[in-house]
Design an enzyme around this catalytic site. Structure first.
Site, PDB file in Angstrom:
ATOM      1  CE  LYS A 199      59.671  33.303 129.634  1.00  0.00           C
ATOM      2  NZ  LYS A 199      59.381  33.869 130.957  1.00  0.00           N
ATOM      3  N   PRO A 251      65.216  42.609 124.251  1.00  0.00           N
ATOM      4  CG  PRO A 251      63.339  43.970 123.982  1.00  0.00           C
ATOM      5  CD  PRO A 251      63.894  42.639 123.589  1.00  0.00           C
ATOM      6  CB  VAL A 252      67.984  44.040 129.299  1.00  0.00           C
ATOM      7  CG1 VAL A 252      68.358  43.596 130.709  1.00  0.00           C
ATOM      8  CG2 VAL A 252      69.156  43.864 128.346  1.00  0.00           C
ATOM      9  CB  ALA A 253      64.847  43.357 132.781  1.00  0.00           C
ATOM     10  N   GLY A 293      60.451  40.230 130.280  1.00  0.00           N
ATOM     11  CA  GLY A 293      59.405  39.232 130.422  1.00  0.00           C
ATOM     12  C   GLY A 293      59.435  38.113 129.406  1.00  0.00           C
ATOM     13  CB  ILE A 294      60.501  37.530 126.133  1.00  0.00           C
ATOM     14  CG1 ILE A 294      61.446  38.716 125.915  1.00  0.00           C
ATOM     15  CG2 ILE A 294      59.069  37.916 125.792  1.00  0.00           C
ATOM     16  CD1 ILE A 294      61.451  39.241 124.483  1.00  0.00           C
ATOM     17  N   GLY A 341      65.051  36.634 128.316  1.00  0.00           N
ATOM     18  CA  GLY A 341      66.304  36.849 127.604  1.00  0.00           C
ATOM     19  C   GLY A 341      67.525  36.380 128.365  1.00  0.00           C
ATOM     20  CB  SER A 390      66.149  32.594 131.737  1.00  0.00           C
ATOM     21  OG  SER A 390      65.873  33.231 132.969  1.00  0.00           O
ATOM     22  CG  ASP A 396      61.527  32.214 133.352  1.00  0.00           C
ATOM     23  OD1 ASP A 396      60.613  31.462 133.745  1.00  0.00           O
ATOM     24  OD2 ASP A 396      61.373  33.427 133.151  1.00  0.00           O
TER      25      ASP A 396
END
Length: 279
Positions: A10, A91-93, A95-96, A98, A100, A130
């Site tokens: 996202k 990648p974890v945490a 901002g895209i 993942g 959610s 999100d």
């Protein structure tokens, strides 16, 4: 029979912070899109719920009760069982969305497996702000605390490069650093963009209000944005609270790929980088 669901990245192309509620939640106005880059959820029948995690970005993730995938399963039908596997590529945490996106894909897959209706946006919101927009991953305008979703005018075709410099950004600290929390939203009526140059020109007049405090926390984010711009991105920005940044390119099938490979992966081998198209 196994059921598979894709959990696409996202991307917040815009993110205007427009206020803060009395309960502490921030109000947003964001144009959200998804890319054909993401994780994969697979579910199959089982007597109990279990979660197996693999993939290149699985390190540090554990199948603990507070994992969003397991929380999604409990939300949908706490008495049912399923064997769930998550292949982690995002990648974890970062901002895209993942986690959610993984939760939303789990809800879609388990609803199909169990023959249940998909949960409402209100139910999905209990898993995170999100998750509702990720439940049906199409371009959308996300407002409020993530609970108000609406369609947007058709977008021009575009490719995308996602880059994460492998640094952690504290989302609470980013929001706390915002000096002004009541900023202007996007215009109530969005324009109809004729082509990608017109769209990216419009984006240049919008904002991600979290970018400045995120860069103050992790200055390397500015280096990522500059690298994308120097590589020819028509527009470069930061998604969410970072640290992942994006560059938009023509949908010619090779510009984004060559940038991801030649410019970023070779020049910055320590950064995570992926390319694809905006869905």
């Amino acid at each position: 029979m196994a059921i598979e669901a894709f959990a696409p990245a996202k991307i917040n192309l815009t993110l205007h912070v427009t206020g803060q509620r009395d309960d502490g939640y921030h109000l947003l106005d964001s144009l959200v899109v998804f890319a054909d880059i993401g994780d994969t959820i697979r579910v199959s029948a089982s007597d109990r719920v279990s979660l197996d995690i693999d993939g290149p970005e699985a390190g540090g993730l554990a199948a603990e009760p507070d994992n969003l995938v397991l929380r999604a399963a409990r939300l949908l039908a706490p008495e049912r069982g399923a064997a769930i596997s998550l292949t982690k590529r995002l990648p974890v945490a970062s901002g895209i969305g993942g986690g959610s996106a993984d939760a939303a894909a789990t809800l879609r897959a388990l609803a199909q497996l169990w023959g249940l209706a998909a949960p409402s946006a209100e139910q999905a919101l209990t898993l995170g702000a999100d998750v509702p927009v990720c439940l049906f991953p199409v371009p959308a305008r996300m407002q409020g605390i993530g609970d108000r979703l609406g369609p947007i005018p058709p977008l021009p075709a575009m490719d995308i490069v996602l880059v994460n410099p492998r640094v952690a950004v504290s989302t609470p600290a980013v929001f706390k650093s915002l000096i002004v929390k009541e900023n202007a939203p996007m215009n109530p009526e969005l324009p109809r963009w004729r082509d990608l140059p017109e769209f990216t020109c419009w984006l240049a007049d919008q904002r991600n209000d979290l970018a400045e405090p995120a860069i103050a926390q992790q200055p390397v984010i500015a280096d990522v944005l500059n690298a994308l711009r120097d590589a020819g991105a028509l527009f470069a920005g930061m998604s969410g609270s970072g640290a992942t940044c994006f560059g938009l390119f023509p949908s010619d099938g090779h510009s984004a790929k060559s940038v991801a490979k030649a410019v970023l992966r070779l020049a910055h081998p320590g950064w995570w980088c992926a390319h694809g198209r905006v869905l």
